[in-house]
Design an enzyme around this catalytic site. Structure first.
Site, mmCIF file in Angstrom:
data_model
loop_
_atom_site.group_PDB
_atom_site.id
_atom_site.type_symbol
_atom_site.label_atom_id
_atom_site.label_comp_id
_atom_site.label_asym_id
_atom_site.label_seq_id
_atom_site.Cartn_x
_atom_site.Cartn_y
_atom_site.Cartn_z
ATOM 1 N N GLU A 106 38.938 38.259 37.518
ATOM 2 C CA GLU A 106 39.649 39.151 36.608
ATOM 3 C C GLU A 106 39.516 40.613 37.031
ATOM 4 O O GLU A 106 39.743 41.528 36.236
ATOM 5 C CB GLU A 106 39.123 38.983 35.173
ATOM 6 C CG GLU A 106 37.685 39.421 34.959
ATOM 7 C CD GLU A 106 36.655 38.332 35.279
ATOM 8 O OE1 GLU A 106 35.505 38.492 34.872
ATOM 9 O OE2 GLU A 106 37.021 37.335 35.930
ATOM 10 N N ASN A 155 38.795 32.348 28.813
ATOM 11 C CA ASN A 155 38.857 31.043 29.465
ATOM 12 C C ASN A 155 38.116 29.968 28.665
ATOM 13 O O ASN A 155 38.596 28.833 28.531
ATOM 14 C CB ASN A 155 38.280 31.122 30.881
ATOM 15 C CG ASN A 155 39.225 31.793 31.862
ATOM 16 O OD1 ASN A 155 40.447 31.685 31.732
ATOM 17 N ND2 ASN A 155 38.672 32.481 32.839
#
Length: 344
Positions: free
Chosen positions: A244, A209
């Site tokens: 995640e 990210n």
């Protein structure tokens, strides 16, 4: 107390609760008029509704109670019309509509069809063909409209439930769906059910990210779920636990099968290019369902194994030690390792 009950219980309790004050005054008036037979029918219906209310309140069993209410209510309605005649035929309409609030559409249609056939037999000689035909047509239409409405309502309810239990990004089950699945398994009467819980965590996903941006990270999560869904079986379930972190519930898997399955998933992720020119790997913790497990203890054991997989260098599988290994003096809870590769 109502807030803790299902909508089926509330509907049934409210229906019975409304029926009692609606019918009881007629029974009392008919007793005062010495119309003993019709008063008895009314009071029997009231008593039956009261008994079913108490049954549902204490047992919370709505399936049997719903059938009992509908059959009992229909029989009482037919008995009252048989005694009193066509003057109270209008009671048929709320009785038949109420069936669709309690039962499935096909069940309500079946019971109402039998009631309608009995009603025709009762009124055939008491009414003109035209008047009886009008009643039959209106009752058929009411049943058809109620069945269509019930069917559409059930479809919408099912669609809303599915949407409420799906992760908006990946399309897999969300935390709510996962909690329900675990509760179903742990509530199973067969305590020896075979199932393994696999908790998967994408390694160092924050770096993805930070380096590529959240849209790219989202696409990696979508691709990751597509990859897993193409590998798990129809009887298995995949959920996004948060961020995640994902969970696979592998039904029918013992310790060995669960460990091998987790290693297959780990290797599959490692060799698949989920992000171009950037390695994406996964750490997996596995725990088999034990007879003594509740949802919390089962999940906690798998989560402990996930933590062990991360401590070992990530891109690894760790499985909880089976009870027989512990009693035989095994080497520790993380001794079952399914072919993990070197950590990154």
């Amino acid at each position: 107390m109502f807030l803790k009950r299902s909508k089926e219980e509330i509907i049934l309790l409210m229906l019975c609760g409304l029926s009692i004050p609606s019918i009881l005054p007629f029974g009392l008036i008919r007793m005062a008029q010495k119309n003993w037979l019709l008063a008895t029918v009314d009071l029997l219906i009231v008593a039956g509704m009261l008994c079913i209310m108490l049954f549902v309140w204490r047992t919370r069993r709505v399936r049997f109670a719903g059938l009992a209410v509908t059959v009992f209510y229909s029989m009482g309605m037919l008995a009252a019309i048989y005694i009193k005649g066509q003057a109270i035929v209008y009671w048929v309409y709320p009785t038949m509509i109420a069936a669709f609030f309690i039962l499935r559409a096909n069940e309500a249609l079946m019971i109402n069809s039998v009631s309608l056939a009995c009603l025709i037999g009762i009124l055939f000689s008491a009414m003109s063909v035209l008047d009886l035909s009008s009643i039959i047509v209106t009752l058929v239409l009411i049943n058809l409209f109620a069945a269509i409405f019930s069917h559409r309502t059930n479809l919408q309810h099912s669609e809303l439930n599915q949407q409420a239990e799906k992760d908006f990004l990946t399309g897999v089950g969300n935390r709510r769906a996962f909690d329900r699945k675990l509760q179903e398994i742990c509530a199973d009467d067969h305590s020896q059910v075979n199932a393994c819980l696999l908790i998967l965590d994408l390694d160092h996903f924050k770096k993805v990210n930070d380096q590529f941006g959240h849209p790219v990270g989202d696409q990696v999560l979508i691709s990751f779920c597509s990859l897993l869904r193409g590998r798990i079986r129809a009887i298995d379930s995949l959920f996004r636990y948060g961020g995640e972190e994902f969970v696979v519930v592998a039904m029918g898997a013992d310790h060995i099968t669960g460990a091998r399955f987790a290693e297959e998933l780990r290797a599959l992720v490692e060799k698949t290019e989920l992000l171009q020119d950037y390695p994406v790997t996964v750490s997996i913790g596995v725990a088999k369902k034990l007879p003594s497990d509740d949802t919390d203890t089962w999940f906690q054991r798998a989560d402990t194994m996930l933590y062990a997989a991360k401590l070992s260098g990530r891109n690894a599988v760790r499985m909880d030690q089976p009870p027989e290994a512990d009693s035989a003096g095994g080497a520790g809870a993380s001794s079952l390792v399914a072919g993990s590769s070197s950590g990154r």
